[in-house]
Design an enzyme around this catalytic site. Structure first.
Site, PDB file in Angstrom:
ATOM      1  N   LYS A 273       0.421   0.571  -9.122  1.00  0.00           N
ATOM      2  CA  LYS A 273       0.752   1.801  -9.234  1.00  0.00           C
ATOM      3  C   LYS A 273       0.651   2.640 -10.392  1.00  0.00           C
ATOM      4  O   LYS A 273       0.551   2.112 -11.494  1.00  0.00           O
ATOM      5  CB  LYS A 273       2.217   1.873  -8.715  1.00  0.00           C
ATOM      6  CG  LYS A 273       2.662   1.456  -7.451  1.00  0.00           C
ATOM      7  CD  LYS A 273       4.075   1.326  -6.989  1.00  0.00           C
ATOM      8  CE  LYS A 273       4.436   0.678  -5.719  1.00  0.00           C
ATOM      9  NZ  LYS A 273       4.148   1.615  -4.600  1.00  0.00           N
ATOM     10  N   ARG A 347       4.423  -4.558   4.482  1.00  0.00           N
ATOM     11  CA  ARG A 347       4.039  -4.974   6.059  1.00  0.00           C
ATOM     12  C   ARG A 347       3.601  -6.471   6.009  1.00  0.00           C
ATOM     13  O   ARG A 347       3.435  -7.176   7.138  1.00  0.00           O
ATOM     14  CB  ARG A 347       2.958  -3.938   6.368  1.00  0.00           C
ATOM     15  CG  ARG A 347       1.585  -4.136   5.561  1.00  0.00           C
ATOM     16  CD  ARG A 347       0.783  -2.702   5.904  1.00  0.00           C
ATOM     17  NE  ARG A 347       1.420  -1.594   5.023  1.00  0.00           N
ATOM     18  CZ  ARG A 347       0.780  -0.444   5.101  1.00  0.00           C
ATOM     19  NH1 ARG A 347      -0.327  -0.167   5.739  1.00  0.00           N
ATOM     20  NH2 ARG A 347       1.538   0.480   4.210  1.00  0.00           N
TER      21      ARG A 347
HETATM   22  N1  BES Z   1       7.098   0.280  -1.564  1.00  0.00           N
HETATM   23  C1  BES Z   1       6.068   1.016  -1.466  1.00  0.00           C
HETATM   24  C2  BES Z   1       6.369   2.463  -0.587  1.00  0.00           C
HETATM   25  C3  BES Z   1       7.303   3.334  -1.389  1.00  0.00           C
HETATM   26  C4  BES Z   1       6.941   4.544  -1.718  1.00  0.00           C
HETATM   27  C5  BES Z   1       8.535   3.034  -1.052  1.00  0.00           C
HETATM   28  C6  BES Z   1       7.797   5.213  -2.355  1.00  0.00           C
HETATM   29  C7  BES Z   1       9.496   3.906  -1.957  1.00  0.00           C
HETATM   30  C8  BES Z   1       9.347   5.097  -2.329  1.00  0.00           C
HETATM   31  C9  BES Z   1       5.152   0.395  -0.316  1.00  0.00           C
HETATM   32  O1  BES Z   1       5.043  -1.056  -0.871  1.00  0.00           O
HETATM   33  C10 BES Z   1       3.768   0.911  -0.980  1.00  0.00           C
HETATM   34  O2  BES Z   1       3.475   0.884  -1.937  1.00  0.00           O
HETATM   35  N2  BES Z   1       2.941   1.467  -0.023  1.00  0.00           N
HETATM   36  C11 BES Z   1       2.015   2.319  -0.117  1.00  0.00           C
HETATM   37  C12 BES Z   1       0.987   1.733   0.834  1.00  0.00           C
HETATM   38  C13 BES Z   1      -0.498   2.275   0.448  1.00  0.00           C
HETATM   39  C14 BES Z   1      -1.279   1.747  -0.750  1.00  0.00           C
HETATM   40  C15 BES Z   1      -1.266   1.766   1.701  1.00  0.00           C
HETATM   41  C16 BES Z   1       2.100   3.832  -0.024  1.00  0.00           C
HETATM   42  O3  BES Z   1       2.817   4.112   0.946  1.00  0.00           O
HETATM   43  O4  BES Z   1       1.653   4.689  -0.885  1.00  0.00           O
HETATM   44 ZN    ZN Z   2       3.367  -1.612  -2.526  1.00  0.00          ZN
END
Ligand code: BES
Ligand code: ZN
Ligand code: ZN
Length: 496
Positions: A273, A347
């Site tokens: 990230k 997921r």
């Molecule tokens: N933990 C994150 C989602 C999240 C984002 C939680 C902001 C709380 C605040 C999850 O694991 C994630 O990284 N999701 C990504 C998925 C994408 C890369 C397919 C997302 O939603 O951006």
């Molecule tokens: Zn994630």
């Protein structure tokens, strides 16, 4: 923390530090006990209202310093807004607004006057008011010097409504466990490892008389939970799988399985990230925290339901052993998932947990997960997204959401989205593009519940408060989900 909350008939002694007088907008004519208070205060309240200094807008506060022999030292006027717009969320917000002001001015006790004008709302809205008031006193810090923050320690509700006593008792439990969720989520990931998370769940369970089993990597691998093992491979902190059980074997009760994502830190893994706000990802275990705390609270409240809690617990980091884009993971069910982004890890571990839930033959599965950034874009930070295959359970959750002031909103989930998660060289893929990203994430989960009634609650927007701008929030974890779940479970128990 508020140590004592009691009900008392409205009688004034003159020793009160502050009396809070909630008022609806446009209904500022003082009646009965409020009128008595005003007389004690030599019309300070009615004069202020006449002067138009206070309009009783929602969340408006005005603190009056008094100097009268038999009256309280202060009166705090608290606006509730127009009566017809008042709801559970507003009630919690109003409690929070009064509470924050009193904390700021270092009051140690408060009397709340539920006088005639609002007496008829006491039954319905007292719970959310106390909740908002109590939670606004919450704080979290890890500092060398343990300074005790100024907090209101004693609350007295001045009302003749007798059932307020039961409401207070119920609400104390709810607040205790919401604060526990906040504590768990606020703990940084160097302290809140999967092993620590499991210890916390064990002690929560023990204290509430709930059974708890902790699976370590060997047990997890033996069961065939390839997803939990592979996603957690990049961290030196070992995976755990937490299994809790309340009212085990009470076969006449409705059986609910609660599943919670617990990624103790989500760096994104190899698909790393960006750095900004990555610290918030210490809270990517909020789903697990909600599940553990809701079960403990349900046990304390003796809710007549059987609950199985399943919490897959890992840390998503980068390492020579990390899972990678392109990897194909074999899950508990035997179905395979191709990894396109290691950041879509929630997921994947939930695929194991949801399929494992089937072993308990529950009547319904509810999962909680900080799953997608897309749900924050869609619904913001006060409403969680729900998706699932059971309209009746989504309806129960929608109503529980209104009642708890933790609203949810249903997003559509149907065959079209299920088509989008199919894999090319595997059964499924873990990323299906930006379009409908919260729904495709849910659609993947739906492939693992094997037809059991199921609802997914995406709490990525609601688990965290960046600025603490909601009156009863502080910066950091919100504890969203416990009250919602308890209200939902009450409805499941009642069959409506
Ligand atoms: N933990 C994150 C989602 C999240 C984002 C939680 C902001 C709380 C605040 C999850 O694991 C994630 O990284 N999701 C990504 C998925 C994408 C890369 C397919 C997302 O939603 O951006
Ligand atoms: Zn994630
Ligand atoms: Zn995540």
């Amino acid at each position: 923390m508020i140590r004592s909350i009691v009900r008392q008939s409205p009688k004034f002694t003159g020793k009160e530090e502050v009396i809070v007088v909630p008022l609806f907008k446009g209904e500022t004519r003082l009646l009965s006990s409020a009128k008595k208070l005003d007389a004690l205060c030599r019309s300070a309240v009615s004069d202020t209202l006449k002067d138009n200094h206070f309009k009783a807008d929602a969340g408006e506060t005005l603190l009056l310093r008094l100097s009268v022999p038999k009256g309280p030292a202060h009166v705090l006027l608290l606006g509730l807004g127009p009566r017809k717009e008042f709801d559970y969320e507003q009630s919690a917000d109003a409690g929070g607004a009064a509470s924050k002001l009193l904390k700021r001015h270092r009051f140690s006790s408060a009397h709340i006057l539920f006088h005639d004008a609002i007496e008829n709302i006491v039954d319905e809205y007292l719970h959310s008011f106390i909740k908002g008031f109590s939670l606004a006193q919450y704080s979290f810090a890890i500092k060398a010097k343990k300074s005790k923050p100024n907090t209101v320690r004693k609350l007295v509700f001045m009302t003749d409504a007798k059932n307020a006593t039961d409401t207070i008792r119920h609400c104390k439990v709810v607040v205790e466990y919401i604060e526990k969720v906040r504590d768990l989520v606020n703990q940084p990931a160097n302290k809140m490892t999967p092993a620590r998370m499991a210890e916390e769940a064990s002690s929560l369970a023990k204290e509430a008389g709930v059974t708890c089993r902790i699976l370590k990597p060997k047990d997890i691998a033996k069961l065939g939970m390839g997803a939990v093992i592979d996603v957690g491979r990049g961290s030196h902190h070992e995976q755990r799988f937490i299994e809790m059980h309340y009212n085990k074997g009470k076969s006449k009760l409705p059986k609910v399985c609660l599943v919670g994502k617990a990624v103790t830190f989500d760096s994104g893994g190899i698909s790393i990230k960006p750095w900004s706000n990555m610290n918030e990802m210490k809270g990517d275990m909020a789903g697990g925290a909600v599940v553990a705390c809701s079960i403990a609270a349900a046990a304390k409240l003796k809710l007549p339901v059987e609950i199985v809690g399943l919490i897959p617990c890992v840390e998503n980091l980068l390492d020579g052993l990390s899972f990678r884009p392109g990897d194909i993971i074999t899950t508990y069910s035997g179905k395979t998932i191709e990894i396109l982004s290691t950041d879509a890890e929630g997921r994947v571990i939930l695929a194991d947990a949801l399929a494992y839930a089937g072993e308990f033959s529950p009547d319904v599965i509810i999962d909680y997960a900080t799953l997608t950034g897309a749900v924050v874009v869609a619904l913001g930070t006060r409403i969680a997204g729900i998706m699932g295959n059971s309209q009746s359970n989504m309806d129960l959750l929608l109503r529980a959401g209104e009642q708890s002031g933790e609203p949810v909103w249903q997003l559509p989930l149907d065959r079209r989205f299920s088509e989008m998660v199919k894999g090319d060289i595997s059964d499924y893929k873990n990323y299906s593009g930006r379009d409908g990203a919260s729904i495709t994430a849910a659609a993947l989960l739906g492939e693992f519940v094997d037809g059991t009634p199921w609802v997914h609650v995406d709490i990525a927007g609601t688990f965290w408060s960046e600025r603490g701008s909601v009156p009863y929030h502080s910066k950091g974890a919100t504890g969203y989900g416990v009250d919602l779940t308890l209200r939902y479970l009450e409805r499941v128990a009642a069959g409506s």
